[in-house]
Design a protein around this motif. Structure first.
Motif, PDB file in Angstrom:
ATOM      1  N   ASP A  33      -9.931  13.845  -1.934  1.00  0.00           N
ATOM      2  CA  ASP A  33      -8.515  13.407  -2.001  1.00  0.00           C
ATOM      3  C   ASP A  33      -7.670  14.693  -1.616  1.00  0.00           C
ATOM      4  O   ASP A  33      -8.206  15.801  -1.770  1.00  0.00           O
ATOM      5  N   ASP A  35      -3.428  14.598  -1.875  1.00  0.00           N
ATOM      6  CA  ASP A  35      -2.431  15.141  -2.629  1.00  0.00           C
ATOM      7  C   ASP A  35      -2.646  15.287  -4.143  1.00  0.00           C
ATOM      8  O   ASP A  35      -3.381  14.502  -4.768  1.00  0.00           O
ATOM      9  N   ASN A  36      -2.384  16.370  -4.785  1.00  0.00           N
ATOM     10  CA  ASN A  36      -2.737  16.574  -6.287  1.00  0.00           C
ATOM     11  C   ASN A  36      -4.110  17.125  -6.618  1.00  0.00           C
ATOM     12  O   ASN A  36      -4.476  17.281  -7.809  1.00  0.00           O
ATOM     13  N   THR A  37      -4.949  17.130  -5.460  1.00  0.00           N
ATOM     14  CA  THR A  37      -6.117  17.373  -5.683  1.00  0.00           C
ATOM     15  C   THR A  37      -6.626  18.802  -4.895  1.00  0.00           C
ATOM     16  O   THR A  37      -6.993  19.580  -5.709  1.00  0.00           O
ATOM     17  N   ASP A 117      -7.934  12.942  -8.207  1.00  0.00           N
ATOM     18  CA  ASP A 117      -7.277  13.173  -9.607  1.00  0.00           C
ATOM     19  C   ASP A 117      -6.889  11.837  -9.857  1.00  0.00           C
ATOM     20  O   ASP A 117      -6.109  11.828 -11.250  1.00  0.00           O
ATOM     21  N   GLN A 118      -6.999  10.546  -9.212  1.00  0.00           N
ATOM     22  CA  GLN A 118      -6.587   9.351 -10.085  1.00  0.00           C
ATOM     23  C   GLN A 118      -7.710   8.486  -9.975  1.00  0.00           C
ATOM     24  O   GLN A 118      -8.576   8.285  -9.332  1.00  0.00           O
ATOM     25  N   ASP A 122      -9.001   6.935  -6.472  1.00  0.00           N
ATOM     26  CA  ASP A 122     -10.032   7.727  -6.175  1.00  0.00           C
ATOM     27  C   ASP A 122     -11.397   7.202  -6.907  1.00  0.00           C
ATOM     28  O   ASP A 122     -12.460   6.976  -6.444  1.00  0.00           O
TER      29      ASP A 122
HETATM   30 MG   LIG Z   1      -4.375  12.243  -5.447  1.00  0.00          MG
END
Ligand SMILES: [Mg+2]
Length: 169
Positions: A33, A35-37, A117-118, A122
């Motif tokens: 992933d 974003d934010n990963t 992260d989700q 994910d």
């Molecule tokens: Mg993410």
């Protein structure tokens, strides 16, 4: 395959995932992933630690591809800059992007893991596709919505941690 919200593996951050941990489970390819990963929503510049991890993972021979739901050009630009393959508009937890990646790299689901992260995109997407699901902590849950979503994920994270502990013993 299985509709399951529980991650197979949990690491504090993407940079804690090692080639050895993947290989010991027969995994030779890692979908990531974005974003934010890899980076937070607020910047396109990875930390030095993240850059070093990407290079070390490439050198280890584990295949890498970013599989992102994002439609923003920043994902493609980032991947070009750091020499990563990528699939955007992936529509996780649906199979579109994951299947595209499996086909592009001639992979069986059992050879691949997806890290993100989700839970609801994910982890669910990976589990439904028969991949190993890896959850990492979001780099930065900076909005109230991201914080609330994380609270809704906590039971499944706890369940995953219990299962991982149980499997170790
Ligand atoms: Mg993410």
């Amino acid at each position: 395959m299985a509709f399951c919200l529980v991650p197979d593996l949990i690491f504090p951050a993407l940079t804690d995932v090692t080639a050895e941990a993947l290989r010991s489970r027969g995994i030779t390819f890692l979908m990531m992933d974005f974003d934010n990963t890899i980076v937070p929503y607020t910047t396109d510049v990875p930390t030095e630690k993240m850059r070093a991890w990407i290079e070390a993972m490439k050198a280890s021979g584990i295949g890498l591809c970013v599989v992102s739901n994002s439609k923003k050009p920043r994902v493609v630009t980032f991947c070009k800059t750091y020499g990563l393959d990528c699939v955007t508009h992936a529509k996780k937890p649906f199979q579109k992007g994951i299947s595209e990646c499996l086909t592009r790299f001639h992979l069986r689901p059992s050879q691949a893991a997806l890290v993100g992260d989700q839970i609801y995109t994910d982890v669910l997407g990976a589990n439904c596709a028969g991949l190993t699901s890896i959850l990492v902590s979001a780099i930065d849950n900076h909005t109230i919505w991201l914080k609330l979503r994380h609270v809704a994920e906590l039971p499944f994270i706890a369940w995953g941690k219990r299962r991982i502990r149980y499997e170790k013993h």
